[in-house]
Design a protein around this motif. Structure first.
Motif, PDB file in Angstrom:
ATOM      1  N   PRO A 271       0.807  -1.231   0.000  1.00 44.03           N
ATOM      2  CA  PRO A 271       0.000   0.000   0.000  1.00 44.03           C
ATOM      3  C   PRO A 271       0.834   1.271   0.000  1.00 44.03           C
ATOM      4  O   PRO A 271       0.510   2.237  -0.706  1.00 44.03           O
ATOM      5  CB  PRO A 271      -0.833  -0.131   1.275  1.00 44.03           C
ATOM      6  N   GLN A 272       1.903   1.309   0.785  1.00 49.24           N
ATOM      7  CA  GLN A 272       2.714   2.525   0.855  1.00 49.24           C
ATOM      8  C   GLN A 272       3.465   2.783  -0.449  1.00 49.24           C
ATOM      9  O   GLN A 272       3.597   3.930  -0.883  1.00 49.24           O
ATOM     10  CB  GLN A 272       3.696   2.432   2.032  1.00 49.24           C
ATOM     11  N   ALA A 273       3.962   1.729  -1.069  1.00 47.80           N
ATOM     12  CA  ALA A 273       4.644   1.890  -2.352  1.00 47.80           C
ATOM     13  C   ALA A 273       3.665   2.355  -3.425  1.00 47.80           C
ATOM     14  O   ALA A 273       4.000   3.201  -4.267  1.00 47.80           O
ATOM     15  CB  ALA A 273       5.301   0.574  -2.763  1.00 47.80           C
ATOM     16  N   LEU A 274       2.447   1.819  -3.395  1.00 45.85           N
ATOM     17  CA  LEU A 274       1.436   2.244  -4.365  1.00 45.85           C
ATOM     18  C   LEU A 274       1.093   3.717  -4.159  1.00 45.85           C
ATOM     19  O   LEU A 274       0.957   4.472  -5.130  1.00 45.85           O
ATOM     20  CB  LEU A 274       0.188   1.377  -4.226  1.00 45.85           C
ATOM     21  N   ALA A 275       0.984   4.136  -2.900  1.00 45.52           N
ATOM     22  CA  ALA A 275       0.691   5.539  -2.615  1.00 45.52           C
ATOM     23  C   ALA A 275       1.795   6.447  -3.130  1.00 45.52           C
ATOM     24  O   ALA A 275       1.530   7.539  -3.669  1.00 45.52           O
ATOM     25  CB  ALA A 275       0.505   5.729  -1.107  1.00 45.52           C
ATOM     26  N   ALA A 276       3.043   6.016  -2.990  1.00 47.01           N
ATOM     27  CA  ALA A 276       4.156   6.805  -3.507  1.00 47.01           C
ATOM     28  C   ALA A 276       4.091   6.900  -5.027  1.00 47.01           C
ATOM     29  O   ALA A 276       4.415   7.951  -5.613  1.00 47.01           O
ATOM     30  CB  ALA A 276       5.478   6.189  -3.072  1.00 47.01           C
ATOM     31  N   ASP A 277       3.677   5.823  -5.678  1.00 49.36           N
ATOM     32  CA  ASP A 277       3.509   5.852  -7.130  1.00 49.36           C
ATOM     33  C   ASP A 277       2.448   6.879  -7.531  1.00 49.36           C
ATOM     34  O   ASP A 277       2.616   7.613  -8.513  1.00 49.36           O
ATOM     35  CB  ASP A 277       3.104   4.475  -7.650  1.00 49.36           C
ATOM     36  N   TYR A 278       1.356   6.932  -6.788  1.00 47.88           N
ATOM     37  CA  TYR A 278       0.295   7.906  -7.081  1.00 47.88           C
ATOM     38  C   TYR A 278       0.818   9.334  -6.922  1.00 47.88           C
ATOM     39  O   TYR A 278       0.519  10.208  -7.748  1.00 47.88           O
ATOM     40  CB  TYR A 278      -0.893   7.703  -6.140  1.00 47.88           C
ATOM     41  N   ALA A 279       1.558   9.572  -5.855  1.00 45.67           N
ATOM     42  CA  ALA A 279       2.099  10.915  -5.628  1.00 45.67           C
ATOM     43  C   ALA A 279       3.003  11.336  -6.780  1.00 45.67           C
ATOM     44  O   ALA A 279       2.996  12.501  -7.204  1.00 45.67           O
ATOM     45  CB  ALA A 279       2.854  10.954  -4.305  1.00 45.67           C
ATOM     46  N   ALA A 280       3.775  10.394  -7.299  1.00 48.03           N
ATOM     47  CA  ALA A 280       4.636  10.693  -8.440  1.00 48.03           C
ATOM     48  C   ALA A 280       3.810  10.976  -9.693  1.00 48.03           C
ATOM     49  O   ALA A 280       4.122  11.893 -10.472  1.00 48.03           O
ATOM     50  CB  ALA A 280       5.598   9.531  -8.684  1.00 48.03           C
ATOM     51  N   LEU A 281       2.747  10.201  -9.905  1.00 46.73           N
ATOM     52  CA  LEU A 281       1.882  10.422 -11.060  1.00 46.73           C
ATOM     53  C   LEU A 281       1.225  11.788 -11.006  1.00 46.73           C
ATOM     54  O   LEU A 281       1.057  12.458 -12.036  1.00 46.73           O
ATOM     55  CB  LEU A 281       0.787   9.350 -11.115  1.00 46.73           C
ATOM     56  N   ARG A 282       0.860  12.215  -9.803  1.00 51.54           N
ATOM     57  CA  ARG A 282       0.105  13.452  -9.661  1.00 51.54           C
ATOM     58  C   ARG A 282       0.853  14.652 -10.223  1.00 51.54           C
ATOM     59  O   ARG A 282       0.239  15.616 -10.703  1.00 51.54           O
ATOM     60  CB  ARG A 282      -0.237  13.671  -8.185  1.00 51.54           C
ATOM     61  N   ARG A 283       2.155  14.601 -10.192  1.00 52.32           N
ATOM     62  CA  ARG A 283       2.951  15.729 -10.688  1.00 52.32           C
ATOM     63  C   ARG A 283       2.752  15.961 -12.180  1.00 52.32           C
ATOM     64  O   ARG A 283       3.004  17.050 -12.687  1.00 52.32           O
ATOM     65  CB  ARG A 283       4.428  15.494 -10.386  1.00 52.32           C
ATOM     66  N   HIS A 284       2.316  14.927 -12.901  1.00 51.89           N
ATOM     67  CA  HIS A 284       2.129  15.034 -14.345  1.00 51.89           C
ATOM     68  C   HIS A 284       0.654  15.141 -14.740  1.00 51.89           C
ATOM     69  O   HIS A 284       0.351  15.180 -15.944  1.00 51.89           O
ATOM     70  CB  HIS A 284       2.730  13.811 -15.038  1.00 51.89           C
ATOM     71  N   LEU A 285      -0.255  15.177 -13.755  1.00 51.41           N
ATOM     72  CA  LEU A 285      -1.688  15.119 -14.045  1.00 51.41           C
ATOM     73  C   LEU A 285      -2.415  16.292 -13.396  1.00 51.41           C
ATOM     74  O   LEU A 285      -3.042  16.159 -12.342  1.00 51.41           O
ATOM     75  CB  LEU A 285      -2.265  13.794 -13.539  1.00 51.41           C
ATOM     76  N   PRO A 286      -2.381  17.459 -14.028  1.00 51.82           N
ATOM     77  CA  PRO A 286      -3.015  18.638 -13.430  1.00 51.82           C
ATOM     78  C   PRO A 286      -4.531  18.531 -13.314  1.00 51.82           C
ATOM     79  O   PRO A 286      -5.143  19.264 -12.529  1.00 51.82           O
ATOM     80  CB  PRO A 286      -2.609  19.771 -14.383  1.00 51.82           C
ATOM     81  N   GLY A 287      -5.141  17.633 -14.079  1.00 49.81           N
ATOM     82  CA  GLY A 287      -6.592  17.477 -14.029  1.00 49.81           C
ATOM     83  C   GLY A 287      -7.065  16.372 -13.114  1.00 49.81           C
ATOM     84  O   GLY A 287      -8.252  16.032 -13.112  1.00 49.81           O
ATOM     85  N   LEU A 288      -6.163  15.796 -12.325  1.00 52.70           N
ATOM     86  CA  LEU A 288      -6.523  14.660 -11.494  1.00 52.70           C
ATOM     87  C   LEU A 288      -7.547  15.063 -10.446  1.00 52.70           C
ATOM     88  O   LEU A 288      -7.363  16.036  -9.720  1.00 52.70           O
ATOM     89  CB  LEU A 288      -5.275  14.092 -10.827  1.00 52.70           C
ATOM     90  N   ARG A 289      -8.636  14.283 -10.363  1.00 53.81           N
ATOM     91  CA  ARG A 289      -9.727  14.577  -9.443  1.00 53.81           C
ATOM     92  C   ARG A 289     -10.062  13.411  -8.514  1.00 53.81           C
ATOM     93  O   ARG A 289     -10.504  13.633  -7.386  1.00 53.81           O
ATOM     94  CB  ARG A 289     -11.012  14.911 -10.224  1.00 53.81           C
ATOM     95  N   VAL A 290      -9.904  12.184  -9.005  1.00 52.62           N
ATOM     96  CA  VAL A 290     -10.407  11.015  -8.287  1.00 52.62           C
ATOM     97  C   VAL A 290      -9.285  10.001  -8.101  1.00 52.62           C
ATOM     98  O   VAL A 290      -8.615   9.615  -9.061  1.00 52.62           O
ATOM     99  CB  VAL A 290     -11.582  10.361  -9.048  1.00 52.62           C
ATOM    100  N   LEU A 291      -9.111   9.558  -6.850  1.00 49.89           N
ATOM    101  CA  LEU A 291      -8.087   8.585  -6.500  1.00 49.89           C
ATOM    102  C   LEU A 291      -8.738   7.372  -5.846  1.00 49.89           C
ATOM    103  O   LEU A 291      -9.486   7.510  -4.880  1.00 49.89           O
ATOM    104  CB  LEU A 291      -7.080   9.197  -5.516  1.00 49.89           C
ATOM    105  N   GLY A 292      -8.434   6.205  -6.350  1.00 50.68           N
ATOM    106  CA  GLY A 292      -8.959   4.977  -5.765  1.00 50.68           C
ATOM    107  C   GLY A 292      -8.099   3.809  -6.186  1.00 50.68           C
ATOM    108  O   GLY A 292      -6.954   3.979  -6.600  1.00 50.68           O
ATOM    109  N   GLY A 293      -8.646   2.622  -6.094  1.00 45.33           N
ATOM    110  CA  GLY A 293      -7.894   1.427  -6.446  1.00 45.33           C
ATOM    111  C   GLY A 293      -8.700   0.505  -7.324  1.00 45.33           C
ATOM    112  O   GLY A 293      -9.880   0.727  -7.592  1.00 45.33           O
ATOM    113  N   CYS A 294      -8.045  -0.554  -7.775  1.00 44.88           N
ATOM    114  CA  CYS A 294      -8.716  -1.574  -8.570  1.00 44.88           C
ATOM    115  C   CYS A 294      -8.305  -2.930  -7.989  1.00 44.88           C
ATOM    116  O   CYS A 294      -8.181  -3.059  -6.769  1.00 44.88           O
ATOM    117  CB  CYS A 294      -8.362  -1.411 -10.046  1.00 44.88           C
ATOM    118  N   CYS A 295      -8.077  -3.920  -8.796  1.00 46.71           N
ATOM    119  CA  CYS A 295      -7.884  -5.290  -8.332  1.00 46.71           C
ATOM    120  C   CYS A 295      -6.811  -5.389  -7.240  1.00 46.71           C
ATOM    121  O   CYS A 295      -5.692  -4.891  -7.413  1.00 46.71           O
ATOM    122  CB  CYS A 295      -7.503  -6.194  -9.495  1.00 46.71           C
TER     123      CYS A 295
END
Length: 310
Positions: A271-295
């Motif tokens: 979970p913590q590594a996945l959260a860090a991946d999301y934080a890194a993605l966010r820097r490139h996604l100015p329109g990001l609105r919704v955060l969740g998970g899948c499988c």
């Protein structure tokens, strides 16, 4: 009026991040020990134990969003609640319509009962068949005809928007967007990609979103990516076009779709590594609105993502 509804939704959501839930179906199977026919969660609403499991599941996410003072997008359990999947399960179209309405009512009850009146009720739509089979791709007209009934029922039941998830072809995405526009309901389209970051037909995410926007005059409120690990698509998210990506619902596992289909145990990743991946993605996604998970994701993953990205 349909574009006015989308503008109103975006205004209501504002510029803040919203949480949503994780991998509903995998959580019900692996964590709750429940059986899902054809991987469909909506039959749980007719079973007291299943209904209680769904309430526990969604309440945890609602409470987490409240604790982080974040908005919440509350999904309906209708990913498999389309006429074609109903036929596979021996259900008549009218029974599928009732299942969709019941799922919306259940979500509305959760929203109202847990003090989250501002939560967005999101009618979930899934692909017409197996999203990972290139021999079952629909064209736009076929997709419009297939999905229109479910979109119409969800809209009539009072959802704030609809979202198509695990969509692997642009033809199906276009048909769903056109069905939503016909019903005057906002729509988001979430693509799934292979380990190379491309749709199953070989298109990049940039190519897919551009094609759908061109065919629908930019009707979708935003696009999303789900059912793939961030390592599969992170390097695709460069350039101004990535501003159209508004939602990320990644897998916890780095396995391919084929490997996940064969798995007999849940791969929950880190979970913590996945959260860090999301934080890194966010820097490139100015329109990001919704955060969740899948499988493979659950409340642990989404809580970590919320804390890291808030």
């Amino acid at each position: 009026m349909s574009r006015e509804a989308t503008a109103a939704l975006l205004s209501r959501m504002g510029g803040g991040l919203h949480l949503t839930d994780g991998g509903l179906e995998t959580a019900m199977i692996f964590l709750e020990g429940l059986e899902l026919p054809q991987f469909a969660a909506f039959p749980l609403l007719d079973d007291p134990a299943g209904r209680a499991a769904l309430e526990r599941y969604f309440t945890g996410f609602l409470d987490q969003a409240a604790a982080l003072d974040m908005g919440f997008v509350l999904d309906t359990a209708t990913w498999r609640a389309s006429e074609g999947w109903g036929e596979v399960m021996g259900l008549a179209p009218g029974a599928i319509d009732r299942a969709n309405r019941a799922a919306v009512a259940f979500a509305q009850g959760l929203r109202d009962g847990h003090g989250r009146g501002a939560a967005i009720i999101n009618g979930v739509i899934g692909p017409h068949g197996d999203a990972y089979r290139p021999d079952s791709v629909l064209g736009p007209d076929e997709a419009f005809d297939y999905h229109h009934r479910q979109v119409a029922v969800l809209a009539d039941a009072g959802v704030d928007m609809v979202t198509a998830v695990t969509i692997s072809s642009t033809g199906e995405a276009i048909g769903i967007a056109e069905a939503a526009q016909d019903m005057g309901v906002p729509v988001a389209l979430s693509f799934t990609v292979e380990t190379d970051g491309r749709l199953i037909g070989g298109q990049t995410l940039q190519e897919a979103t551009a094609l759908v926007d061109a065919a629908t005059d930019g009707y979708p409120a935003w696009y999303g990516i789900n059912c793939a690990h961030p390592s599969h698509f992170a390097d695709q998210l460069r350039g101004g076009w990535a501003g159209r990506i508004g939602a990320i619902r990644a897998n916890a596992s780095r396995l391919s779709h084929a490997e996940l289909d064969e798995a007999t145990e849940l791969d929950a990743g880190d979970p913590q590594a996945l959260a860090a991946d999301y934080a890194a993605l966010r820097r490139h996604l100015p329109g990001l609105r919704v955060l969740g998970g899948c499988c493979g994701t659950d409340l642990r993953h989404v809580a970590a993502i919320g804390h890291k990205c808030r």
